[in-house]
Design an enzyme around this catalytic site. Sequence first.
Site, PDB file in Angstrom:
ATOM      1  N   GLY A  15       0.824  -1.205   0.000  1.00  0.00           N
ATOM      2  CA  GLY A  15       0.000   0.000   0.000  1.00  0.00           C
ATOM      3  C   GLY A  15       0.855   1.251   0.000  1.00  0.00           C
ATOM      4  N   ALA A  16       1.943   1.219  -0.780  1.00  0.00           N
ATOM      5  CA  ALA A  16       2.929   2.308  -0.759  1.00  0.00           C
ATOM      6  C   ALA A  16       2.744   3.300  -1.893  1.00  0.00           C
ATOM      7  CB  ALA A  16       4.340   1.718  -0.803  1.00  0.00           C
ATOM      8  N   GLY A  19      -0.267   8.112   0.409  1.00  0.00           N
ATOM      9  CA  GLY A  19      -0.673   8.120   1.808  1.00  0.00           C
ATOM     10  C   GLY A  19       0.431   7.734   2.768  1.00  0.00           C
ATOM     11  N   GLY A  21       1.587   4.858   3.567  1.00  0.00           N
ATOM     12  CA  GLY A  21       2.512   3.838   3.079  1.00  0.00           C
ATOM     13  C   GLY A  21       3.671   4.466   2.339  1.00  0.00           C
ATOM     14  N   SER A 137      -7.064  -0.430  12.757  1.00  0.00           N
ATOM     15  CA  SER A 137      -7.862   0.788  12.883  1.00  0.00           C
ATOM     16  C   SER A 137      -8.747   0.709  14.118  1.00  0.00           C
ATOM     17  CB  SER A 137      -8.751   0.968  11.649  1.00  0.00           C
ATOM     18  OG  SER A 137      -9.705   1.991  11.846  1.00  0.00           O
ATOM     19  N   TYR A 163     -15.680  -3.360   6.939  1.00  0.00           N
ATOM     20  CA  TYR A 163     -14.348  -2.768   7.065  1.00  0.00           C
ATOM     21  C   TYR A 163     -13.817  -2.970   8.488  1.00  0.00           C
ATOM     22  CZ  TYR A 163     -10.867   0.830   8.002  1.00  0.00           C
ATOM     23  OH  TYR A 163      -9.729   1.503   8.418  1.00  0.00           O
TER      24      TYR A 163
END
Length: 279
Positions: A15-16, A19, A21, A137, A163
Amino acid sequence: MSEQTLTGKTVVVTGASDGIGAEAAKVLAGKGARVLVTGRSAEKLKPVAEAVGTEPLIADFARFDDVRRLAAEVSERVEKIDILLNNAGGTFVPSKKTPDGHEPNFQVNHLVPFLLTNLLRPKLAAAGSSLVINTASIGNLLGKIVLDDLDYEHRRASEFPAYGTGKLMNIVFTRGIAQRWTGDGIVSVAVHPGPVGSSFGRDSWFIGLLYRTPLKRFGTISVPDGAAPLVMLAERGPDAELNGKYFSRFKVDGKENKQASDQAIIDGLWERSAEIVGI
């Protein structure tokens, strides 16, 4: 941020593309680490990869075949992994099944990090002492793991509870690693980075309203602030005191769903996930 060096360490960040990441990858590379970055968008990932001095590794986490290919590519490039930062994830409309036929919040937020981490276990073990960081989260409080219906085949899935369930699974998976892989020198930790004003939840109208309109000034934090807890944990490394812990930003023992410490859930989720992904 400390001045601690990570020279000689190999880090993989999922997830880089943008954001927290992307930010964490750049900061860790700046501290001397060799950083490999993965993402879904080649266009977005390319400048991040260039910034950290590596080639982009493209994979769509809605496809298990992509994840297996990614694990093979990473394994070909490195002899060891000191830190695996499982950061990819998001909120998705539950009715839009993945190409593999799974509810997307379940697959992208849990099944894929479970599969990828298992496939990279030999490289984590090769480091002698390594750390897995799972981005979770506070949304885990909304989750509910139903072991006999993980894929919502017999109940209706709503976006935010789905989620939250995926994020709860991140913590449960962290505990599973902590209980199973200590003999390999692998430490695991989960962390809630905070409400970051980034592209998180790009597929959700409501999340977009809260995180990327003028409303964001009332509750979100910057991308560098969101990445800071990930960097802090990476710098701390495979400290045995971290093993199985859940951080809310910099504070250990964040607010968590009671299922996160239920041993039947920890064992059951691991066993059923292994069956689904073919581990």
